[in-house]
Design an enzyme around this catalytic site. Structure first.
Site, short mmCIF file in Angstrom:
data_model
loop_
_atom_site.label_atom_id
_atom_site.label_comp_id
_atom_site.label_asym_id
_atom_site.label_seq_id
_atom_site.Cartn_x
_atom_site.Cartn_y
_atom_site.Cartn_z
N TRP A 104 0.83 -1.21 0.00
CA TRP A 104 0.00 0.00 0.00
C TRP A 104 0.86 1.25 0.00
O TRP A 104 1.82 1.37 0.77
CB TRP A 104 -0.91 0.00 1.22
CG TRP A 104 -1.55 1.31 1.54
CD1 TRP A 104 -0.97 2.37 2.19
CD2 TRP A 104 -2.88 1.72 1.23
NE1 TRP A 104 -1.86 3.42 2.30
CE2 TRP A 104 -3.04 3.04 1.73
CE3 TRP A 104 -3.96 1.11 0.61
CZ2 TRP A 104 -4.25 3.75 1.60
CZ3 TRP A 104 -5.15 1.81 0.49
CH2 TRP A 104 -5.29 3.10 0.98
N LEU A 105 0.48 2.22 -0.84
CA LEU A 105 1.14 3.53 -0.91
C LEU A 105 0.11 4.61 -0.64
O LEU A 105 -1.03 4.52 -1.11
CB LEU A 105 1.77 3.70 -2.29
CG LEU A 105 2.20 5.07 -2.82
CD1 LEU A 105 3.33 4.89 -3.84
CD2 LEU A 105 1.06 5.84 -3.48
N ASN A 106 0.51 5.66 0.13
CA ASN A 106 -0.28 6.88 0.12
C ASN A 106 0.62 8.10 0.02
O ASN A 106 1.43 8.17 -0.90
CB ASN A 106 -1.34 6.93 1.23
CG ASN A 106 -0.91 6.74 2.63
OD1 ASN A 106 -0.66 5.62 3.06
ND2 ASN A 106 -0.85 7.82 3.40
N ASP A 107 0.54 9.09 0.89
CA ASP A 107 1.11 10.42 0.67
C ASP A 107 2.56 10.41 0.16
O ASP A 107 3.42 9.70 0.71
CB ASP A 107 1.13 11.23 1.97
CG ASP A 107 -0.20 11.23 2.71
OD1 ASP A 107 -1.17 10.64 2.21
OD2 ASP A 107 -0.25 11.83 3.79
N GLN A 124 4.38 7.34 2.07
CA GLN A 124 3.74 6.54 3.09
C GLN A 124 3.53 5.13 2.55
O GLN A 124 2.96 4.95 1.47
CB GLN A 124 2.41 7.17 3.48
CG GLN A 124 2.54 8.51 4.21
CD GLN A 124 3.02 8.31 5.64
OE1 GLN A 124 2.25 8.03 6.54
NE2 GLN A 124 4.33 8.44 5.84
N PHE A 164 4.72 8.71 10.01
CA PHE A 164 3.75 9.45 9.22
C PHE A 164 4.45 10.45 8.30
O PHE A 164 5.67 10.50 8.21
CB PHE A 164 2.76 10.15 10.15
CG PHE A 164 1.55 9.31 10.52
CD1 PHE A 164 1.60 7.93 10.52
CD2 PHE A 164 0.36 9.91 10.88
CE1 PHE A 164 0.50 7.16 10.87
CE2 PHE A 164 -0.76 9.16 11.22
CZ PHE A 164 -0.69 7.78 11.23
N SER A 165 3.66 11.29 7.64
CA SER A 165 4.17 12.12 6.55
C SER A 165 5.14 13.20 7.01
O SER A 165 5.15 13.62 8.18
CB SER A 165 3.01 12.77 5.80
OG SER A 165 2.35 11.84 4.99
N ARG A 233 0.81 16.87 12.89
CA ARG A 233 1.57 16.03 11.96
C ARG A 233 1.89 16.77 10.66
O ARG A 233 1.48 17.89 10.44
CB ARG A 233 0.80 14.75 11.64
CG ARG A 233 -0.57 14.95 10.99
CD ARG A 233 -1.25 13.60 10.81
NE ARG A 233 -2.55 13.71 10.16
CZ ARG A 233 -3.70 13.82 10.80
NH1 ARG A 233 -3.72 13.87 12.13
NH2 ARG A 233 -4.84 13.88 10.13
N ASP A 234 2.68 16.09 9.81
CA ASP A 234 2.95 16.47 8.41
C ASP A 234 3.80 17.73 8.29
O ASP A 234 3.42 18.70 7.61
CB ASP A 234 1.64 16.64 7.63
CG ASP A 234 0.69 15.49 7.78
OD1 ASP A 234 1.15 14.38 8.08
OD2 ASP A 234 -0.53 15.69 7.61
#
Length: 502
Positions: A104-107, A124, A164-165, A233-234
């Protein structure tokens, strides 16, 4: 318990999607109190073939002995092996849109250029499944922003949290003291999420550093920022030359964000807390020039953005929130650090799994500009110029079995327009200024000629209309890119060009 003498570069953990999850913990044999890794993974049981294997880089442990613990007999744990190479990636992956080899990939995270021009991208990543899970940072690199080479997992969860990001910065000035050109990566350590190892932790902002061009990232001790509110976050970091400082934007909670300043990329002082209606997470802040005037754009995850001014301490929005994308597929876009002469953005495209061994695709990097329209200032999005340099004309009206680009200028008086191509269809009503692309409803200026650009790749399409005024990605469920293409309107055929992306 499995005893592994590390003689190769990778520890291969087999994954059987939808199998019961197994908690695996890895210790050093020299110090059994020292936990190195911990994962929950759907592990194949006796007689089951894995769907794929996760390659955990262990070259730093060469010559050591590792202990792998899990609640299965040793003969089943023995399916965990060593290898010198990562296994073959999943089939059906896009060619010019990055996707993970498996999982799985996200940001997008840590987008940064090396001094020799190579682009580094982190993201991510949940390697142990095709759904969201405990976050790692995956890695990739590219020389042309189109063809990406997957790298090793760069950051692993630990006792303080999952990863996290965050963002990256090339410290040419050696402001942080790690050496000129060191790569600095700011990330959120997300304690208190679902990972058992760190379920009692909180969200904090931390730093990892690379001295080898981004191939390996070393977590630094201590905190850059403590927990301010639970889900803060981020972090996104950049240099503000006019005020002589480094800037960090950070998501706090709800619709609240914060801005920080630093003289050295290490010590940060908050200068603003701001509330931006309906915006949340993954902030970015960047300047664009329109008609000789500099404006600043504050961006959030859903492609919501605010145009205004920034003096190095405070951002002041000067018009209401606007939305950049035509649908909700693009998300959590981030701009490259130190990209000279342009603002270059990559978005995570939230496409469904469709039975594949991977989930999630990145957009082709896009160049952002700013224009004036009837509502004020508006972003315009264009595929990165590297795409044009990689295009080779295709004769005829059949698309090739390779990524391709369709271009057309749709006349204002074309009436009802249909663009038909392998795997999809686009319809436009030029009189009403409306259209349909997959599940996406489109809106554009009626009664005007409409430039159209469509990128086709395995698993994904990207549509640009009106010289970047409309951007709409969609999934491509076809297993083939080849086939007939047509563009027709009220007056018959509309001329178009096809190009193969080399």
């Amino acid at each position: 318990m499995l005893t592994v003498s590390v003689t190769k570069d990778y520890l291969l953990i087999p994954v059987k999607l939808r199998a019961p999850k197994l908690l695996l913990t890895v210790f050093s044999a020299e110090d059994r109190e020292k936990k190195l890794y911990e994962w929950e993974t759907p592990f194949p049981r006796a007689g089951e073939e894995p769907d794929y294997s996760v390659a955990v880089p262990v070259r730093r442990h060469r010559g050591e002995t590792l202990l792998v613990c899990g609640s299965l007999p040793d003969e089943e744990l023995a399916r965990i092996t060593l290898a010198d190479e990562r296994p073959a990636p999943a089939p059906g992956r896009p060619v010019i849109h990055f996707s993970p080899e498996n999982g799985w990939l996200n940001d997008p995270n840590g987008l940064v250029r090396l001094s020799d021009g190579e682009a580094r991208m982190y993201y991510q990543y949940h390697p142990f499944g095709v759904e969201w899970g405990p976050m790692h940072w995956g890695s990739a690199s590219s020389r042309d922003l189109l063809h990406w080479e997957a790298g090793d997992i760069a950051l692993f969860p630990d006792r303080d949290g999952t990863i996290f990001s965050g963002s990256g910065w090339r410290d040419d000035e050696n402001a942080a003291g790690f050496g000129p050109g060191a790569l600095l990566f700011y990330y959120t350590c997300a304690g208190g999420t679902q990972a058992p190892w760190s379920r009692d932790g909180v969200f904090t902002q931390r730093l990892a550093v690379s001295a080898d061009g981004g191939r390996t990232l070393e977590k630094q001790p201590g905190l850059l920022l403590p927990n301010l509110v639970h889900d803060n976050r981020d972090p996104k970091v950049f240099r503000h030359e006019a005020s002589g400082a480094y800037i960090m934007t950070l998501y706090l909670a709800g619709n609240d964000f914060a801005i920080f300043r630093s003289p050295d990329l290490i010590h940060w002082e908050q200068t603003q807390q701001l509330t931006l209606p309906e915006a949340w997470e993954c902030p970015d802040l960047f300047p664009l020039v329109v008609e000789g005037e500099e404006k600043w754009v504050f961006w959030s995850a859903d492609s919501f953005y605010f145009v205004g001014s920034f003096d190095g301490w405070r951002f002041t929005p000067e018009q209401p929130r606007r939305t950049a994308y035509a649908n909700r597929i693009g998300y959590a876009a981030q701009t490259f650090a130190r990209e000279e002469g342009r603002v270059l953005s990559v978005a995570w495209l939230r496409l469904p799994n469709a039975g594949r061994r991977f989930t999630g695709v990145m957009s082709v990097p896009m160049e952002l500009t700013l224009a004036r329209d009837a509502e004020g200032y508006a972003l315009r999005m264009h595929p990165c110029r590297e795409l044009s340099g990689a295009m080779k004309p295709v004769s005829g009206t059949d698309a090739p079995e390779a990524p391709w680009v369709l271009r057309a200028d749709v006349p204002a008086d074309a009436g009802s327009v249909c663009v038909s191509f392998p795997g999809g269809e686009l319809t436009l009503d030029m009189d009403a200024g409306t259209g349909r692309f997959g599940e996406t409803s489109l809106s554009f200026a009626p009664g005007k000629a409409l430039p159209l650009l469509l990128i086709a790749d395995y698993a994904v399409f990207e549509l640009y209309l009106g010289s970047g005024a409309v951007y709409a990605p969609e999934q491509n469920l076809s297993s083939s890119l080849a086939g007939p293409v047509s563009v027709t309107g009220a007056g018959g055929r509309i001329p178009f060009t096809l190009s193969e992306v080399d």
